[in-house]
Design an enzyme around this catalytic site. Sequence first.
Site: not given
Ligand code: HEM
Length: 323
Positions: A67-68, A95, A63, A165
């Site tokens: 985000h970078d 973040n 992630r 987003p």
């Molecule tokens: C499509 C749009 C995306 C949205 C709206 C989104 C949103 C989010 C949100 C809200 C979280 C949870 C954060 C939290 O509650 O602390 C999350 C976690 C995560 N996102 Fe996304 N994300 C998106 C795309 C991506 C992409 C493109 C990747 C990587 C290729 C990614 C990888 C991850 C990973 C691996 C986690 C878990 C991180 C952890 O357990 O520390 N996300 N994302």
Amino acid sequence: MAYSRPIFFGFLACTLCLISGTSSAQLTHNFYSESCPQVFGVVTSVVWAAIAREKRMGASLLRLHFHDCFVNGCDGSVLLDDTATFRGEKTAAPNNNSARGFEVIDTIKLNLEEVCPGVVSCADILAITALKSVVALGGPKWTVKLGRRDSTTANFSAANGGAIPPPTSSLTTLINTFQAVGLSGHEMVALAGGHTIGKARCTSFRAHVYNDSNIHPLFATLRQSNCPPSSGSGDENLAPLDIVTPARFNTHYYKNLIRKKGLLHSDQQFYSGGSTDPQVELYATNPVSFGMDFAAAMVKMGDIRPLTGADGEIRRNCRMVNW
Ligand code: HEM
Ligand SMILES: *[C@@H]1O[C@H](CO)[C@@H](O)[C@H](O)[C@H]1NC(C)=O
Ligand SMILES: *[C@@H]1O[C@H](CO)[C@@H](O)[C@H](O)[C@H]1NC(C)=O
Ligand SMILES: *[C@@H]1O[C@H](CO)[C@@H](O)[C@H](O)[C@H]1NC(C)=O
């Protein structure tokens, strides 16, 4: 001389880019093959040790690269701490209390500075770390492109203002946000497969599990049980993004969406009767197709507006600009 080749090819590429009128050199697969051949070994061993301690770390590291790249390009800006002259991105909404893994990046950087001081950028460390994390959790490989340089500033307002987003986004907003960095809707649905690993906080999925109708009722009840309805209480409680295999990089994320078991509102948007439904169905049944598309889209995401040539710098400490 160890560093003469990157400089020579950088010069060549920039001569070509002057002729063609573009401002940045290309990233290349073998950028450190002379200047720091140890780079993959160092990153891999630190990533594997971190994941052995905690599987979730692989998700957190993947992630960080996302985000970078979405904020002013893949330039290591997400790693900068706040300073007197600029506010870093770490406290921006996507973040704050959420992005993690910074100590792992610090360890990698420390080890690399010992073997090839001043050579490997923090932005490239993030790109290699994302690859090694995905592979360690059973996902596909890709040939990572390198040669990014590090920013000398961060952009809090871009990070805070929708470049990444929010989980409340509609499908249209999601498509537009990815379009803004040159990624197609198809690439977006593949990249969203990153949610096959890792966890989200109650504050990120509360509205979806209490108020949305496109969710499996028993799944909603299950997630409500560890996420109180009023904001403030239990905000940081965690749930896996993939209910079936939270620490394996596979296609259960897409199978879950078909069963209306997407954790985030934004996840379920990809399978709610819209244009992306067929792609979700394809990936749910065709892991090879998903793996190839995810790998290709990661390379494309890693190519978002990198600093190259003489732009930016190679930070000695990923948390701060050189002085
Ligand atoms: C499509 C749009 C995306 C949205 C709206 C989104 C949103 C989010 C949100 C809200 C979280 C949870 C954060 C939290 O509650 O602390 C999350 C976690 C995560 N996102 Fe996304 N994300 C998106 C795309 C991506 C992409 C493109 C990747 C990587 C290729 C990614 C990888 C991850 C990973 C691996 C986690 C878990 C991180 C952890 O357990 O520390 N996300 N994302
Ligand atoms: C980040 O989180 C901390 C701790 O919860 C909070 O005090 C702070 O106000 C948040 N920062 C921003 C910019 O929202
Ligand atoms: C920060 O991002 C915004 C877009 O949100 C942009 O207008 C601004 O120029 C950026 N600032 C820097 C210093 O890059
Ligand atoms: C659900 O929607 C109602 C009505 O819009 C709102 O008052 C409530 O705060 C929402 N609950 C959650 C958990 O988002």
